[in-house]
Scaffold this motif. Structure first.
Motif, PDB file in Angstrom:
ATOM      1  N   ALA A   1      15.388   6.394  11.649  1.00  0.00           N
ATOM      2  CA  ALA A   1      14.932   4.979  10.530  1.00  0.00           C
ATOM      3  C   ALA A   1      14.016   6.443   9.056  1.00  0.00           C
ATOM      4  CB  ALA A   1      14.420   3.792  10.156  1.00  0.00           C
ATOM      5  N   LYS A   2      14.764   5.681   8.122  1.00  0.00           N
ATOM      6  CA  LYS A   2      13.364   7.181   7.119  1.00  0.00           C
ATOM      7  C   LYS A   2      12.239   6.318   7.206  1.00  0.00           C
ATOM      8  CE  LYS A   2      17.106   9.383   6.326  1.00  0.00           C
ATOM      9  NZ  LYS A   2      17.076  10.990   6.015  1.00  0.00           N
ATOM     10  N   ILE A   3      10.966   6.021   8.186  1.00  0.00           N
ATOM     11  CA  ILE A   3      10.330   5.784   8.152  1.00  0.00           C
ATOM     12  C   ILE A   3       9.137   6.790   7.373  1.00  0.00           C
ATOM     13  CG2 ILE A   3       8.510   5.156   9.663  1.00  0.00           C
ATOM     14  CD1 ILE A   3      10.062   4.651  12.176  1.00  0.00           C
ATOM     15  N   ASP A   4       7.997   6.064   6.738  1.00  0.00           N
ATOM     16  CA  ASP A   4       7.289   6.837   5.839  1.00  0.00           C
ATOM     17  C   ASP A   4       5.616   7.338   7.054  1.00  0.00           C
ATOM     18  OD1 ASP A   4       6.047   8.115   3.380  1.00  0.00           O
ATOM     19  OD2 ASP A   4       4.651   6.212   2.893  1.00  0.00           O
TER      20      ASP A   4
ATOM     21  N   GLU B   1      -0.406   5.383   9.354  1.00  0.00           N
ATOM     22  CA  GLU B   1      -1.683   4.749   9.054  1.00  0.00           C
ATOM     23  C   GLU B   1      -2.030   3.654  10.888  1.00  0.00           C
ATOM     24  OE1 GLU B   1      -4.690   2.091   8.310  1.00  0.00           O
ATOM     25  OE2 GLU B   1      -4.478   4.284   7.396  1.00  0.00           O
ATOM     26  N   ARG B   2      -0.574   3.319  11.238  1.00  0.00           N
ATOM     27  CA  ARG B   2      -0.404   2.128  12.309  1.00  0.00           C
ATOM     28  C   ARG B   2      -1.192   2.329  13.497  1.00  0.00           C
ATOM     29  NH1 ARG B   2       4.743   1.786  11.025  1.00  0.00           N
ATOM     30  NH2 ARG B   2       5.985   3.006  12.336  1.00  0.00           N
ATOM     31  N   SER B   3      -0.651   4.265  13.539  1.00  0.00           N
ATOM     32  CA  SER B   3      -1.159   4.611  15.000  1.00  0.00           C
ATOM     33  C   SER B   3      -3.017   4.674  14.887  1.00  0.00           C
ATOM     34  CB  SER B   3      -0.716   6.270  14.512  1.00  0.00           C
ATOM     35  OG  SER B   3      -0.903   6.568  15.762  1.00  0.00           O
ATOM     36  N   ARG B   4      -3.287   4.576  13.323  1.00  0.00           N
ATOM     37  CA  ARG B   4      -4.565   4.383  13.330  1.00  0.00           C
ATOM     38  C   ARG B   4      -5.188   3.137  13.800  1.00  0.00           C
ATOM     39  NH1 ARG B   4      -4.000   7.750   8.258  1.00  0.00           N
ATOM     40  NH2 ARG B   4      -4.327  10.110   8.809  1.00  0.00           N
TER      41      ARG B   4
END
Length: 122
Positions: A22-25, A31-34
């Motif tokens: 998927a074309k994920i930003d 930010e999700r990882s942080r």
């Protein structure tokens, strides 16, 4: 037929197999990882606080038990010398006011004394 398109009797489609990414930003992914890392550190901190409290409560219990053991050792050495400590006299006579921290042994002696007197036996 062409060898590239025919593989073990199946028709091979050009392109990659499986799900298409998927074309994920990229910024949103970072930010999700942080955020996940922050939550993980918070959970870890809470776990360590819980374990430290648990250890300190167990250490307090150990100290209390060591003090009780030392008290019993002193009682035994006094009885070996032929002296009866006042605490043991209080236990034997049933005087509850002089007993500092006997705990369950006083409850057992009280219950035993009450059950004997309720049966009418001395």
């Amino acid at each position: 037929m062409d060898d590239n398109k025919m593989l073990a009797g199946k028709v091979k489609k050009p392109g990659k197999r499986g799900r298409k990414p998927a074309k994920i930003d990229l910024k949103a992914k970072l930010e999700r990882s942080r955020q996940s890392a922050r939550e993980c550190r918070a959970r870890k901190k809470l776990r360590y606080q819980y374990l430290e409290e648990l250890v300190s409560s167990k250490e307090r219990a150990i100290c209390a038990l060591r003090e009780e053991l030392e008290m019993y050792k002193q009682w035994c050495s006094a009885m070996d010398q032929g002296k009866i400590p006042s605490e043991i006299k209080a236990l034997l006579t049933g005087d509850d006011q002089k007993i500092p921290q006997s705990g369950s042994s006083t409850k057992a002696s009280k219950n035993g004394k009450n059950s004997i007197s309720s049966n009418g036996q001395a």
